[in-house]
Design an enzyme around this catalytic site. Structure first.
Site, PDB file in Angstrom:
ATOM      1  N   SER A   1       0.811  -1.220   0.000  1.00 31.23           N
ATOM      2  CA  SER A   1       0.000   0.000   0.000  1.00 31.23           C
ATOM      3  C   SER A   1       0.840   1.264   0.000  1.00 31.23           C
ATOM      4  O   SER A   1       0.314   2.367   0.041  1.00 31.23           O
ATOM      5  CB  SER A   1      -0.940  -0.005   1.218  1.00 31.23           C
ATOM      6  OG  SER A   1      -0.194  -0.197   2.411  1.00 31.23           O
TER       7      SER A   1
ATOM      8  N   HIS B   1     -40.474  23.208 -11.956  1.00 35.86           N
ATOM      9  CA  HIS B   1     -40.499  22.378 -13.183  1.00 35.86           C
ATOM     10  C   HIS B   1     -39.727  23.060 -14.319  1.00 35.86           C
ATOM     11  O   HIS B   1     -40.024  22.851 -15.489  1.00 35.86           O
ATOM     12  CB  HIS B   1     -41.931  22.100 -13.656  1.00 35.86           C
ATOM     13  CG  HIS B   1     -42.872  21.686 -12.563  1.00 35.86           C
ATOM     14  ND1 HIS B   1     -43.058  20.376 -12.206  1.00 35.86           N
ATOM     15  CD2 HIS B   1     -43.646  22.422 -11.735  1.00 35.86           C
ATOM     16  CE1 HIS B   1     -43.937  20.317 -11.199  1.00 35.86           C
ATOM     17  NE2 HIS B   1     -44.294  21.541 -10.899  1.00 35.86           N
TER      18      HIS B   1
ATOM     19  N   SER C   1     -13.457  26.614 -27.932  1.00 39.62           N
ATOM     20  CA  SER C   1     -13.592  25.417 -28.754  1.00 39.62           C
ATOM     21  C   SER C   1     -12.494  25.423 -29.805  1.00 39.62           C
ATOM     22  O   SER C   1     -12.090  26.483 -30.288  1.00 39.62           O
ATOM     23  CB  SER C   1     -14.968  25.423 -29.429  1.00 39.62           C
ATOM     24  OG  SER C   1     -14.936  24.634 -30.601  1.00 39.62           O
TER      25      SER C   1
ATOM     26  N   LYS D   1     -17.207  30.175 -29.479  1.00 37.61           N
ATOM     27  CA  LYS D   1     -17.564  29.493 -28.232  1.00 37.61           C
ATOM     28  C   LYS D   1     -16.804  29.970 -26.998  1.00 37.61           C
ATOM     29  O   LYS D   1     -15.611  30.246 -27.050  1.00 37.61           O
ATOM     30  CB  LYS D   1     -17.286  27.998 -28.388  1.00 37.61           C
ATOM     31  CG  LYS D   1     -18.306  27.313 -29.255  1.00 37.61           C
ATOM     32  CD  LYS D   1     -19.512  26.949 -28.463  1.00 37.61           C
ATOM     33  CE  LYS D   1     -19.940  25.552 -28.851  1.00 37.61           C
ATOM     34  NZ  LYS D   1     -20.900  25.019 -27.933  1.00 37.61           N
TER      35      LYS D   1
ATOM     36  N   GLU E   1     -19.238  22.415 -15.732  1.00 37.18           N
ATOM     37  CA  GLU E   1     -19.542  21.077 -16.252  1.00 37.18           C
ATOM     38  C   GLU E   1     -18.686  20.007 -15.582  1.00 37.18           C
ATOM     39  O   GLU E   1     -19.150  18.909 -15.268  1.00 37.18           O
ATOM     40  CB  GLU E   1     -19.331  21.043 -17.775  1.00 37.18           C
ATOM     41  CG  GLU E   1     -20.395  21.837 -18.511  1.00 37.18           C
ATOM     42  CD  GLU E   1     -20.120  21.948 -20.016  1.00 37.18           C
ATOM     43  OE1 GLU E   1     -21.034  22.333 -20.728  1.00 37.18           O
ATOM     44  OE2 GLU E   1     -18.997  21.653 -20.458  1.00 37.18           O
TER      45      GLU E   1
HETATM   46  N1  ARG Z   1      -1.833  -1.278   4.709  1.00 35.79           N
HETATM   47  C1  ARG Z   1      -2.742  -1.736   5.698  1.00 35.79           C
HETATM   48  C2  ARG Z   1      -4.049  -0.991   5.592  1.00 35.79           C
HETATM   49  O1  ARG Z   1      -4.084   0.008   4.939  1.00 35.79           O
HETATM   50  C3  ARG Z   1      -2.150  -1.482   7.044  1.00 35.79           C
HETATM   51  C4  ARG Z   1      -2.592  -2.446   8.106  1.00 35.79           C
HETATM   52  C5  ARG Z   1      -1.989  -3.773   7.874  1.00 35.79           C
HETATM   53  N2  ARG Z   1      -2.305  -4.680   8.902  1.00 35.79           N
HETATM   54  C6  ARG Z   1      -2.207  -5.965   8.722  1.00 35.79           C
HETATM   55  N3  ARG Z   1      -2.533  -6.726   9.692  1.00 35.79           N
HETATM   56  N4  ARG Z   1      -1.802  -6.474   7.602  1.00 35.79           N
HETATM   57  O2  ARG Z   1      -5.059  -1.402   6.093  1.00 35.79           O
END
Ligand code: ARG
Length: 462
Positions: free
Chosen positions: A23, A156, A277, A283, A290
């Protein structure tokens, strides 16, 4: 690959598995929160004699240096670590040796990540609130400026009754005011510290959870350790409130797009907030409005995604919860980005008052007032409604408006009409006589503006 949990394993992690699991590419965003949490945890461990003063000092100095080095760019966060927690601990141990290995005493990545995400979210909630307040300030000064800028009010998307721009903007003021209140509520409810919950069942070390909670600006420690490591309610609340903000911005954008069209011609968006545009030289497109309208979908998506992620999870922590991050961060960036752009666009927009007033005069927006005129002369409302309907039909045939009819024409429909009808159905009277609380009449609007000011002053003091 540098992992915190290698001891139990003999084989190497498959490279694809490693990447699927990691992560660090997205949780590095809260490296400062991770370090702040570790510094507080260290202070508490020292206070409880679980670390010596010297160890605690070395760890704290080491962590502070890591934070400064990452901020200055001297130290790069690299993907060879699984997550930000592993990165910080590994660099710390590399730099200060044995003491670094003691940092994780009485802690799990489960309570650590719960803390980091909470600290980071708390910061973004405050940021969202500040941006909402700036939008409210802008709306309020525009309201003060446009107390007698008349425009048609719609139901409406058909012209209904005349209002003022101040009144129309005031409706959005109320919506964004509730959004500020929602942010405030979230802050209060989420502000309990998960640190010290361990993996799920607390720890056997004599931790002082109240102390770390206090050091990190929390109201207190979270009450139940299993809930603390697996609670993502505050993110769902934030995403839900963010979705509501986007819904409000999107409705407002839709109106600005309409108002900016050739057909309406009510407003002109500043050059700085429009685009052209590549093929049609004439334009000037309302792209910002948007895009704000368009980006609403991705914030809704983040909410749906997290609700779905959480719905089947047994207690306590499950790795599914790692999915709480990427879309939430994207939603945070989207809502804060949209809020500041939208406020800038609003601030620089020009209103064509004459076109708006002209539009309010057309389309029989004063028909209700003509009926009310008859009522004031003793005609029952149901009859007055029918008679005014006949009047409108007559006008449509003649391609004219009620106020342009002669007294003879009016009296042919009802002898009750007299010369004072003209004043009674003028645009000014139609608006200014609407003085019920919350209505567009000047007096009522001045009170609304005063209440708005009071709200913002109260907010400023928080
Ligand atoms: N990267 C994990 C998360 O975002 C951190 C916690 C990880 N804990 C574990 N027991 N693997 O949730």
């Amino acid at each position: 690959m540098a992992q915190l949990w290698g001891g139990r394993f003999t084989g190497e992690t498959d490279a694809l598995v490693y990447r699927f699991n990691a992560s660090i590419s997205f949780d590095q965003i809260f490296f400062e929160e991770d370090i702040a949490g570790s510094i507080a945890h260290t202070a508490m461990l020292a206070k409880q004699n679980l670390l010596t003063r010297a160890e605690a000092d070395a760890i704290t100095q080491g962590l502070t240096a890591i934070r400064e080095d990452v901020k200055s760019g001297k130290l790069a966060i690299t993907e060879e670590y699984e997550d930000i927690h592993s990165f910080v601990e590994a660099v710390l141990t590399e730099r200060i040796g044995e003491a670094g290995k003691k940092l994780h005493t009485g802690r799990s990545r489960n309570d650590q990540v719960a803390l980091d995400m909470k600290l980071y979210t708390r910061k973004r909630v405050q940021e969202t609130k500040t941006l909402l307040r700036a939008l409210l300030e802008t709306l309020l000064s525009m309201m003060e400026e446009h107390l007698d800028t008349y425009m048609p009010g719609f139901t409406h998307l058909q012209k209904a009754q005349p209002v003022t721009l101040a009144h129309h903007l005031g409706a959005y003021f109320e919506m964004f005011k509730r959004d500020v209140q929602r942010m405030q509520d979230i802050c209060v409810r989420m502000n309990y510290c998960p640190l010290g919950s361990g993996a799920l069942a607390g720890t056997t070390y004599p931790l002082d959870r109240a102390y770390t909670a206090q050091l990190l600006g929390f109201t207190g420690p979270a009450a139940n350790s299993m809930d603390a490591v697996s609670d993502r309610d505050y993110l769902i609340e934030y995403l839900s409130a963010a979705s509501t903000i986007m819904m409000h911005l999107s409705r407002f954008s839709e109106e600005i797009i309409l108002w900016n069209s050739n057909e309406y011609g009510f407003v002109e968006i500043d050059d700085a907030f429009s685009t052209g545009s590549s093929i049609m030289p004439q334009k000037k497109n309302p792209d910002i409005a948007e895009l704000v309208r368009g980006k609403t979908g991705r914030v809704y998506g983040a909410l749906m995604s997290l609700l779905t992620t959480m719905k089947g999870l047994p207690l306590a922590y499950n790795k599914d919860m790692q999915e709480d991050k990427e879309l939430t961060f994207d939603a945070m960036d989207t809502v804060t980005g949209c809020l500041s752009l939208f406020t800038g666009m609003l601030r620089t927009m020009r209103f064509h008052k004459e076109v708006m007033a002209e539009s309010a005069m057309k389309g029989f927006t004063n028909a209700t007032d003509a009926a009310d005129y008859l009522v004031s002369k003793g005609v029952p409302f149901r009859d007055a409604h029918r008679l005014t309907g006949q009047l409108v039909l007559y006008c449509i045939g003649k391609e004219t408006s009620i106020d342009a009819l002669t007294l003879e024409e009016l009296q042919a429909v009802s002898p009750v009409f007299e010369a004072d009808l003209y004043d009674a159905v003028s645009l000014r009277t139609c608006v200014e006589k609407r003085l019920t609380a919350g209505a567009p009449g000047r007096k009522a609007m001045e009170e609304a503006i005063q209440a708005g000011r009071a709200f913002l002053e109260q907010e400023q003091k928080r």
